[in-house]
Design a protein around this motif. Sequence first.
Motif, PDB file in Angstrom:
ATOM      1  N   GLY A  20      71.671 -38.472  21.247  1.00 39.65           N
ATOM      2  CA  GLY A  20      70.595 -38.209  20.307  1.00 39.65           C
ATOM      3  C   GLY A  20      69.220 -38.587  20.820  1.00 39.65           C
ATOM      4  O   GLY A  20      68.219 -38.204  20.222  1.00 39.65           O
ATOM      5  N   ALA A  21      69.148 -39.339  21.917  1.00 40.61           N
ATOM      6  CA  ALA A  21      67.847 -39.782  22.426  1.00 40.61           C
ATOM      7  C   ALA A  21      67.008 -38.600  22.894  1.00 40.61           C
ATOM      8  O   ALA A  21      65.795 -38.554  22.655  1.00 40.61           O
ATOM      9  N   LEU A  22      67.622 -37.633  23.552  1.00 40.92           N
ATOM     10  CA  LEU A  22      66.872 -36.480  24.029  1.00 40.92           C
ATOM     11  C   LEU A  22      66.335 -35.655  22.865  1.00 40.92           C
ATOM     12  O   LEU A  22      65.187 -35.193  22.894  1.00 40.92           O
ATOM     13  N   GLU A  23      67.129 -35.496  21.813  1.00 36.99           N
ATOM     14  CA  GLU A  23      66.634 -34.802  20.615  1.00 36.99           C
ATOM     15  C   GLU A  23      65.410 -35.527  20.065  1.00 36.99           C
ATOM     16  O   GLU A  23      64.436 -34.901  19.681  1.00 36.99           O
ATOM     17  N   GLY A  24      65.474 -36.837  20.032  1.00 35.49           N
ATOM     18  CA  GLY A  24      64.345 -37.631  19.553  1.00 35.49           C
ATOM     19  C   GLY A  24      63.111 -37.454  20.416  1.00 35.49           C
ATOM     20  O   GLY A  24      61.992 -37.349  19.910  1.00 35.49           O
ATOM     21  N   GLU A  25      63.301 -37.405  21.728  1.00 37.77           N
ATOM     22  CA  GLU A  25      62.178 -37.219  22.637  1.00 37.77           C
ATOM     23  C   GLU A  25      61.565 -35.824  22.482  1.00 37.77           C
ATOM     24  O   GLU A  25      60.338 -35.667  22.528  1.00 37.77           O
ATOM     25  N   ALA A  51      65.668 -30.598  32.992  1.00 37.49           N
ATOM     26  CA  ALA A  51      65.692 -29.164  33.261  1.00 37.49           C
ATOM     27  C   ALA A  51      65.167 -28.372  32.070  1.00 37.49           C
ATOM     28  O   ALA A  51      65.395 -28.732  30.916  1.00 37.49           O
ATOM     29  N   TYR A  52      64.487 -27.290  32.376  1.00 39.38           N
ATOM     30  CA  TYR A  52      63.962 -26.393  31.346  1.00 39.38           C
ATOM     31  C   TYR A  52      65.091 -25.889  30.455  1.00 39.38           C
ATOM     32  O   TYR A  52      64.950 -25.830  29.235  1.00 39.38           O
ATOM     33  N   THR A  53      66.236 -25.542  31.051  1.00 44.88           N
ATOM     34  CA  THR A  53      67.363 -25.028  30.269  1.00 44.88           C
ATOM     35  C   THR A  53      67.904 -26.094  29.319  1.00 44.88           C
ATOM     36  O   THR A  53      68.362 -25.768  28.229  1.00 44.88           O
ATOM     37  N   THR A  54      67.829 -27.349  29.720  1.00 46.95           N
ATOM     38  CA  THR A  54      68.260 -28.438  28.838  1.00 46.95           C
ATOM     39  C   THR A  54      67.339 -28.536  27.635  1.00 46.95           C
ATOM     40  O   THR A  54      67.801 -28.699  26.501  1.00 46.95           O
ATOM     41  N   VAL A  55      66.031 -28.413  27.867  1.00 48.99           N
ATOM     42  CA  VAL A  55      65.066 -28.436  26.769  1.00 48.99           C
ATOM     43  C   VAL A  55      65.340 -27.276  25.818  1.00 48.99           C
ATOM     44  O   VAL A  55      65.345 -27.451  24.591  1.00 48.99           O
ATOM     45  N   LEU A  56      65.591 -26.088  26.368  1.00 41.98           N
ATOM     46  CA  LEU A  56      65.904 -24.925  25.520  1.00 41.98           C
ATOM     47  C   LEU A  56      67.162 -25.165  24.692  1.00 41.98           C
ATOM     48  O   LEU A  56      67.208 -24.807  23.513  1.00 41.98           O
ATOM     49  N   THR A  57      68.174 -25.766  25.299  1.00 37.06           N
ATOM     50  CA  THR A  57      69.414 -26.062  24.569  1.00 37.06           C
ATOM     51  C   THR A  57      69.148 -27.015  23.412  1.00 37.06           C
ATOM     52  O   THR A  57      69.617 -26.801  22.295  1.00 37.06           O
ATOM     53  N   VAL A  58      68.378 -28.063  23.669  1.00 41.48           N
ATOM     54  CA  VAL A  58      68.063 -29.038  22.620  1.00 41.48           C
ATOM     55  C   VAL A  58      67.245 -28.368  21.515  1.00 41.48           C
ATOM     56  O   VAL A  58      67.517 -28.561  20.324  1.00 41.48           O
ATOM     57  N   LEU A  59      66.257 -27.572  21.891  1.00 42.10           N
ATOM     58  CA  LEU A  59      65.447 -26.885  20.889  1.00 42.10           C
ATOM     59  C   LEU A  59      66.296 -25.939  20.046  1.00 42.10           C
ATOM     60  O   LEU A  59      66.125 -25.863  18.826  1.00 42.10           O
ATOM     61  N   THR A  60      67.225 -25.242  20.674  1.00 39.80           N
ATOM     62  CA  THR A  60      68.124 -24.341  19.934  1.00 39.80           C
ATOM     63  C   THR A  60      68.988 -25.119  18.954  1.00 39.80           C
ATOM     64  O   THR A  60      69.159 -24.711  17.798  1.00 39.80           O
ATOM     65  N   ARG A  61      69.518 -26.255  19.388  1.00 40.09           N
ATOM     66  CA  ARG A  61      70.333 -27.087  18.488  1.00 40.09           C
ATOM     67  C   ARG A  61      69.511 -27.594  17.316  1.00 40.09           C
ATOM     68  O   ARG A  61      69.984 -27.620  16.171  1.00 40.09           O
ATOM     69  N   LEU A  62      68.278 -28.011  17.594  1.00 38.89           N
ATOM     70  CA  LEU A  62      67.415 -28.487  16.519  1.00 38.89           C
ATOM     71  C   LEU A  62      67.065 -27.352  15.554  1.00 38.89           C
ATOM     72  O   LEU A  62      66.953 -27.579  14.343  1.00 38.89           O
ATOM     73  N   CYS A  63      66.907 -26.143  16.065  1.00 37.63           N
ATOM     74  CA  CYS A  63      66.683 -24.973  15.194  1.00 37.63           C
ATOM     75  C   CYS A  63      67.910 -24.729  14.325  1.00 37.63           C
ATOM     76  O   CYS A  63      67.793 -24.478  13.123  1.00 37.63           O
ATOM     77  N   VAL A  86      58.122 -39.141   9.479  1.00 39.65           N
ATOM     78  CA  VAL A  86      58.476 -39.964   8.320  1.00 39.65           C
ATOM     79  C   VAL A  86      59.495 -39.237   7.443  1.00 39.65           C
ATOM     80  O   VAL A  86      60.478 -39.831   6.989  1.00 39.65           O
ATOM     81  N   ASP A  87      59.271 -37.936   7.220  1.00 37.39           N
ATOM     82  CA  ASP A  87      60.200 -37.154   6.399  1.00 37.39           C
ATOM     83  C   ASP A  87      61.586 -37.109   7.024  1.00 37.39           C
ATOM     84  O   ASP A  87      62.600 -37.235   6.328  1.00 37.39           O
ATOM     85  N   LEU A  88      61.634 -36.922   8.336  1.00 36.55           N
ATOM     86  CA  LEU A  88      62.925 -36.855   9.022  1.00 36.55           C
ATOM     87  C   LEU A  88      63.638 -38.207   8.975  1.00 36.55           C
ATOM     88  O   LEU A  88      64.844 -38.269   8.741  1.00 36.55           O
ATOM     89  N   ALA A  89      62.896 -39.282   9.160  1.00 26.63           N
ATOM     90  CA  ALA A  89      63.504 -40.613   9.091  1.00 26.63           C
ATOM     91  C   ALA A  89      64.077 -40.870   7.700  1.00 26.63           C
ATOM     92  O   ALA A  89      65.193 -41.389   7.562  1.00 26.63           O
ATOM     93  N   ALA A  90      63.345 -40.488   6.667  1.00 23.13           N
ATOM     94  CA  ALA A  90      63.831 -40.669   5.292  1.00 23.13           C
ATOM     95  C   ALA A  90      65.079 -39.825   5.051  1.00 23.13           C
ATOM     96  O   ALA A  90      66.040 -40.292   4.423  1.00 23.13           O
TER      97      ALA A  90
END
Length: 132
Positions: A20-25, A51-63, A86-90
């Motif tokens: 989850g740390a990468l999602e947070g970053e 890697a750029y592809t890793t960022v895309l994967t994380v962004l897709t998961r967050l979407c 703040v909203d996400l933490a709550a």
Amino acid sequence: MAGGTATGTHDGAAPRRARGALEGEVLAALWRARGPVAAAVVQADVAGDIAYTTVLTVLTRLCDKGIVRRERAGRGYAYTAVQGEVDLAAARMHSVLNDGGDRAAVLARFVSDLSADDERLLERLLRGEATD
């Protein structure tokens, strides 16, 4: 240990991030951007050699989780965090409370670990007083 160390690195590579740390970053990079940005902008803002592809994967998961929205921008996409930090933490706190079993026990344990300042703040919030 051949080829690695007890710290989880391999052949001089950077240590792996906690789950989850990468999602947070990535989310932190989106919040700093204050508007829609391309994945390359997020990649440049995230610490370490990622890697750029890793960022895309994380962004897709967050979407997929509904935390990030993407919109067409030229041939690619621009990404925006749907909720503020703040909203996400709550929302996460509510999720933990809902999944924690005995709500009273979870809340009691949470409150018992608060600092004196946080206890006073919580009391003011429960009375509906402003937090300024």
